[in-house]
Write a protein that holds these residues in place. Sequence first.
Motif, PDB file in Angstrom:
ATOM      1  N   GLU A  80       0.801  -1.217   0.000  1.00  0.00           N
ATOM      2  CA  GLU A  80       0.000   0.000   0.000  1.00  0.00           C
ATOM      3  C   GLU A  80       0.841   1.278   0.000  1.00  0.00           C
ATOM      4  OE1 GLU A  80      -3.357   0.325  -0.170  1.00  0.00           O
ATOM      5  OE2 GLU A  80      -3.469  -1.834  -0.478  1.00  0.00           O
ATOM      6  N   ALA A  81       2.114   1.173   0.298  1.00  0.00           N
ATOM      7  CA  ALA A  81       2.958   2.360   0.443  1.00  0.00           C
ATOM      8  C   ALA A  81       3.325   2.969  -0.901  1.00  0.00           C
ATOM      9  CB  ALA A  81       4.226   2.003   1.211  1.00  0.00           C
ATOM     10  N   VAL A  82       3.460   4.285  -0.904  1.00  0.00           N
ATOM     11  CA  VAL A  82       3.894   4.977  -2.109  1.00  0.00           C
ATOM     12  C   VAL A  82       5.385   5.276  -2.065  1.00  0.00           C
ATOM     13  CG1 VAL A  82       1.655   5.978  -2.648  1.00  0.00           C
ATOM     14  CG2 VAL A  82       3.242   7.228  -1.182  1.00  0.00           C
ATOM     15  N   ASP A  83       5.975   5.229  -0.874  1.00  0.00           N
ATOM     16  CA  ASP A  83       7.402   5.459  -0.731  1.00  0.00           C
ATOM     17  C   ASP A  83       7.890   4.783   0.544  1.00  0.00           C
ATOM     18  OD1 ASP A  83       6.714   7.128   1.405  1.00  0.00           O
ATOM     19  OD2 ASP A  83       7.021   8.960   0.280  1.00  0.00           O
ATOM     20  N   LEU A  84       9.157   4.944   0.835  1.00  0.00           N
ATOM     21  CA  LEU A  84       9.747   4.300   2.013  1.00  0.00           C
ATOM     22  C   LEU A  84       9.660   5.154   3.267  1.00  0.00           C
ATOM     23  CD1 LEU A  84      12.978   2.911   0.300  1.00  0.00           C
ATOM     24  CD2 LEU A  84      10.821   1.709   0.739  1.00  0.00           C
ATOM     25  N   TYR A  85       9.332   6.417   3.109  1.00  0.00           N
ATOM     26  CA  TYR A  85       9.375   7.346   4.224  1.00  0.00           C
ATOM     27  C   TYR A  85       8.449   6.962   5.372  1.00  0.00           C
ATOM     28  CZ  TYR A  85       9.371  11.572   6.980  1.00  0.00           C
ATOM     29  OH  TYR A  85       9.470  12.445   8.020  1.00  0.00           O
ATOM     30  N   ALA A  86       7.268   6.455   5.064  1.00  0.00           N
ATOM     31  CA  ALA A  86       6.331   6.076   6.129  1.00  0.00           C
ATOM     32  C   ALA A  86       6.972   5.070   7.085  1.00  0.00           C
ATOM     33  CB  ALA A  86       5.053   5.496   5.533  1.00  0.00           C
ATOM     34  N   PHE A  87       7.796   4.199   6.555  1.00  0.00           N
ATOM     35  CA  PHE A  87       8.438   3.168   7.384  1.00  0.00           C
ATOM     36  C   PHE A  87       9.743   3.664   7.998  1.00  0.00           C
ATOM     37  CE2 PHE A  87       6.408   0.832   3.733  1.00  0.00           C
ATOM     38  CZ  PHE A  87       5.227   0.602   4.403  1.00  0.00           C
ATOM     39  N   THR A  88      10.537   4.360   7.201  1.00  0.00           N
ATOM     40  CA  THR A  88      11.833   4.810   7.717  1.00  0.00           C
ATOM     41  C   THR A  88      11.664   5.858   8.809  1.00  0.00           C
ATOM     42  OG1 THR A  88      12.070   6.422   5.917  1.00  0.00           O
ATOM     43  CG2 THR A  88      13.094   4.243   5.607  1.00  0.00           C
ATOM     44  N   SER A  89      10.654   6.688   8.696  1.00  0.00           N
ATOM     45  CA  SER A  89      10.437   7.702   9.735  1.00  0.00           C
ATOM     46  C   SER A  89      10.064   7.051  11.061  1.00  0.00           C
ATOM     47  CB  SER A  89       9.377   8.714   9.297  1.00  0.00           C
ATOM     48  OG  SER A  89       8.121   8.086   9.125  1.00  0.00           O
ATOM     49  N   VAL A  90       9.322   5.964  11.005  1.00  0.00           N
ATOM     50  CA  VAL A  90       8.974   5.225  12.229  1.00  0.00           C
ATOM     51  C   VAL A  90      10.237   4.638  12.860  1.00  0.00           C
ATOM     52  CG1 VAL A  90       7.775   3.179  13.116  1.00  0.00           C
ATOM     53  CG2 VAL A  90       6.620   4.705  11.504  1.00  0.00           C
ATOM     54  N   LEU A  91      11.073   4.010  12.057  1.00  0.00           N
ATOM     55  CA  LEU A  91      12.299   3.421  12.601  1.00  0.00           C
ATOM     56  C   LEU A  91      13.227   4.498  13.155  1.00  0.00           C
ATOM     57  CD1 LEU A  91      13.158   0.540  10.118  1.00  0.00           C
ATOM     58  CD2 LEU A  91      11.852   0.463  12.245  1.00  0.00           C
ATOM     59  N   LYS A  92      13.311   5.611  12.462  1.00  0.00           N
ATOM     60  CA  LYS A  92      14.198   6.674  12.933  1.00  0.00           C
ATOM     61  C   LYS A  92      13.728   7.220  14.287  1.00  0.00           C
ATOM     62  CE  LYS A  92      16.914  10.524  11.396  1.00  0.00           C
ATOM     63  NZ  LYS A  92      17.287  11.392  10.313  1.00  0.00           N
ATOM     64  N   ARG A  93      12.421   7.284  14.496  1.00  0.00           N
ATOM     65  CA  ARG A  93      11.881   7.768  15.770  1.00  0.00           C
ATOM     66  C   ARG A  93      12.062   6.759  16.896  1.00  0.00           C
ATOM     67  NH1 ARG A  93       7.504   9.337  12.712  1.00  0.00           N
ATOM     68  NH2 ARG A  93       6.240   7.614  13.492  1.00  0.00           N
ATOM     69  N   HIS A  94      11.968   5.483  16.587  1.00  0.00           N
ATOM     70  CA  HIS A  94      11.926   4.451  17.628  1.00  0.00           C
ATOM     71  C   HIS A  94      13.259   3.765  17.909  1.00  0.00           C
ATOM     72  CE1 HIS A  94       7.596   4.343  18.459  1.00  0.00           C
ATOM     73  NE2 HIS A  94       7.466   4.698  17.192  1.00  0.00           N
ATOM     74  N   LEU A  95      14.203   3.843  16.992  1.00  0.00           N
ATOM     75  CA  LEU A  95      15.460   3.128  17.168  1.00  0.00           C
ATOM     76  C   LEU A  95      16.610   4.099  17.407  1.00  0.00           C
ATOM     77  CD1 LEU A  95      15.174   0.526  14.244  1.00  0.00           C
ATOM     78  CD2 LEU A  95      14.369   0.293  16.611  1.00  0.00           C
TER      79      LEU A  95
END
Length: 160
Positions: A80-95
């Motif tokens: 469903e994603a149009v780009d990687l940002y939705a996922f990478t932003s989550v990892l950057k915030r949590h890791l």
Amino acid sequence: MLERVLSFLKELPSSGAAGSAREDDPRIAAAALLYHVMDADGLRQDVEWDRMKALLGDEYDIDGDELDRLVKAGQNADAEAVDLYAFTSVLKRHLDEQQRIHFIRMMWDVVYADGEVHELEDNTLWRVAELIGVTSRDRIAQRKEAARDVPAAKGTPTEE
């Protein structure tokens, strides 16, 4: 499109691998990115699929139905994603920094599972690393470590 991903993530059951199934669940983001890099070359091989599942199971200490739900959530989110940002932003915030470097290693382990690095997989790793704040030096170091575990791999770096 992003609204559909967020809606999907909110609708996940609150038990099992998805936990609270928030749109910012780093487990789903990690699963989606691992699935994305596995599928980057257009050839989804069983050895890559098995390696991805093993890494997620080990990382989150889950197996069976919990693991299957997490993998499915990641697969659906990636579709469903149009780009990687939705996922990478989550990892950057949590890791933290070391956890992000470890995640890049996990991605290289999936890429090297079939013994060959495709240029699209390499490019995906570069983009993810940039987006989560992993330096080129750390990305390349993780690639070399992963390659050492597969000495006959095609596309193994010698010097970059």
